[in-house]
Design a protein around this motif. Structure first.
Motif, PDB file in Angstrom:
ATOM      1  N   MET A  46       0.848  -1.176   0.000  1.00  0.00           N
ATOM      2  CA  MET A  46       0.000   0.000   0.000  1.00  0.00           C
ATOM      3  C   MET A  46       0.887   1.231   0.000  1.00  0.00           C
ATOM      4  SD  MET A  46      -3.266   1.098   2.340  1.00  0.00           S
ATOM      5  CE  MET A  46      -2.377   1.329   3.858  1.00  0.00           C
ATOM      6  N   ASP A  49      -0.333   7.096  -0.897  1.00  0.00           N
ATOM      7  CA  ASP A  49      -1.605   7.657  -1.361  1.00  0.00           C
ATOM      8  C   ASP A  49      -2.772   6.679  -1.240  1.00  0.00           C
ATOM      9  OD1 ASP A  49      -1.211   5.843  -3.431  1.00  0.00           O
ATOM     10  OD2 ASP A  49      -1.320   7.340  -5.028  1.00  0.00           O
ATOM     11  N   GLY A  50      -2.532   5.477  -0.664  1.00  0.00           N
ATOM     12  CA  GLY A  50      -3.586   4.492  -0.462  1.00  0.00           C
ATOM     13  C   GLY A  50      -3.730   3.468  -1.570  1.00  0.00           C
ATOM     14  N   THR A  51      -2.887   3.541  -2.599  1.00  0.00           N
ATOM     15  CA  THR A  51      -2.951   2.590  -3.705  1.00  0.00           C
ATOM     16  C   THR A  51      -2.472   1.218  -3.233  1.00  0.00           C
ATOM     17  OG1 THR A  51      -2.605   4.321  -5.349  1.00  0.00           O
ATOM     18  CG2 THR A  51      -2.141   2.062  -6.043  1.00  0.00           C
ATOM     19  N   ARG A 103      -6.949   2.112  -5.934  1.00  0.00           N
ATOM     20  CA  ARG A 103      -6.908   3.024  -4.797  1.00  0.00           C
ATOM     21  C   ARG A 103      -8.329   3.190  -4.267  1.00  0.00           C
ATOM     22  NH1 ARG A 103      -5.104   9.107  -5.465  1.00  0.00           N
ATOM     23  NH2 ARG A 103      -6.368   9.882  -3.782  1.00  0.00           N
ATOM     24  N   SER A 105     -11.411   4.351  -2.238  1.00  0.00           N
ATOM     25  CA  SER A 105     -11.648   5.624  -1.580  1.00  0.00           C
ATOM     26  C   SER A 105     -13.118   5.715  -1.194  1.00  0.00           C
ATOM     27  CB  SER A 105     -11.288   6.753  -2.526  1.00  0.00           C
ATOM     28  OG  SER A 105     -11.522   7.994  -1.924  1.00  0.00           O
ATOM     29  N   THR A 107     -10.964   4.859   2.325  1.00  0.00           N
ATOM     30  CA  THR A 107     -10.441   3.615   2.864  1.00  0.00           C
ATOM     31  C   THR A 107      -9.932   3.811   4.280  1.00  0.00           C
ATOM     32  OG1 THR A 107      -8.860   1.826   2.543  1.00  0.00           O
ATOM     33  CG2 THR A 107      -8.140   3.992   1.894  1.00  0.00           C
ATOM     34  N   THR A 108     -10.017   2.749   5.041  1.00  0.00           N
ATOM     35  CA  THR A 108      -9.443   2.748   6.384  1.00  0.00           C
ATOM     36  C   THR A 108      -8.388   1.654   6.483  1.00  0.00           C
ATOM     37  OG1 THR A 108     -11.220   1.310   7.142  1.00  0.00           O
ATOM     38  CG2 THR A 108     -11.526   3.679   7.492  1.00  0.00           C
ATOM     39  N   LYS A 110      -4.946  -0.228   6.721  1.00  0.00           N
ATOM     40  CA  LYS A 110      -3.679   0.121   7.366  1.00  0.00           C
ATOM     41  C   LYS A 110      -2.655  -0.961   7.039  1.00  0.00           C
ATOM     42  CE  LYS A 110      -5.894   2.397  11.299  1.00  0.00           C
ATOM     43  NZ  LYS A 110      -7.234   2.439  10.777  1.00  0.00           N
TER      44      LYS A 110
END
Length: 147
Positions: A46, A49-51, A103, A105, A107-108, A110
């Motif tokens: 990950m 940027d969350g990708t 990605r 969105s 998203t949580t 981790k």
């Protein structure tokens, strides 16, 4: 509407339904042809940027319609799954690599433990509508690390 665009629209709608469909039962792999398999690499990534990128291998042997390797990810602390792409598949009986990137969105997600489902699904033509035909399914715990 001309027939060709209507079929393309129906195929896209069917694919979207597959992504949003509930997970198959864990024992559904017992129904799969043993020559058709999908695996999941033990580490996904990950980016900042969350990708999310997930990968593995697949093998499928017979198809009539287009085939994809779809994947989703979730974490133990959530009751939510995120769809991570759909890679076109080649069903020639050979082992191939797949990699899906998306990605989600919002998203949580981790970094840390996660569970991934990967499915080989065919949009099998039945009449004028393609219906899903599942070739293989795998559910695996992985580590989601920094990209």
């Amino acid at each position: 509407m001309p027939l060709r665009p209507a079929l393309a629209t129906a195929a896209c709608a069917a694919l979207l339904l597959l992504v949003a469909a509930p997970s198959a039962p864990a024992d559904s792999t017992a129904l799969a042809d043993p020559k058709e398999t999908v695996t999941i690499d033990s580490v996904g990534t990950m980016a900042a940027d969350g990708t999310v990128t997930l990968s593995g291998t697949y093998r499928c042997v017979d198809n009539v319609g287009p085939v994809y390797v779809s994947s989703s990810i979730g974490q133990p602390s959530e009751n939510y799954r995120y769809s991570i792409g759909g890679t076109p598949a080649v069903c020639d009986g050979k082992l191939h690599r797949w990699e899906n990137t998306s990605r989600p969105s919002p998203t949580t997600l981790k970094h840390g433990k996660a569970d991934v489902e990967a499915t080989i699904v065919e949009l099998h033509p039945v009449g004028i509508l393609p219906l899903p035909r599942f070739h293989a399914l795998m559910k695996e715990d992985i580590t989601l690390s920094k990209a």
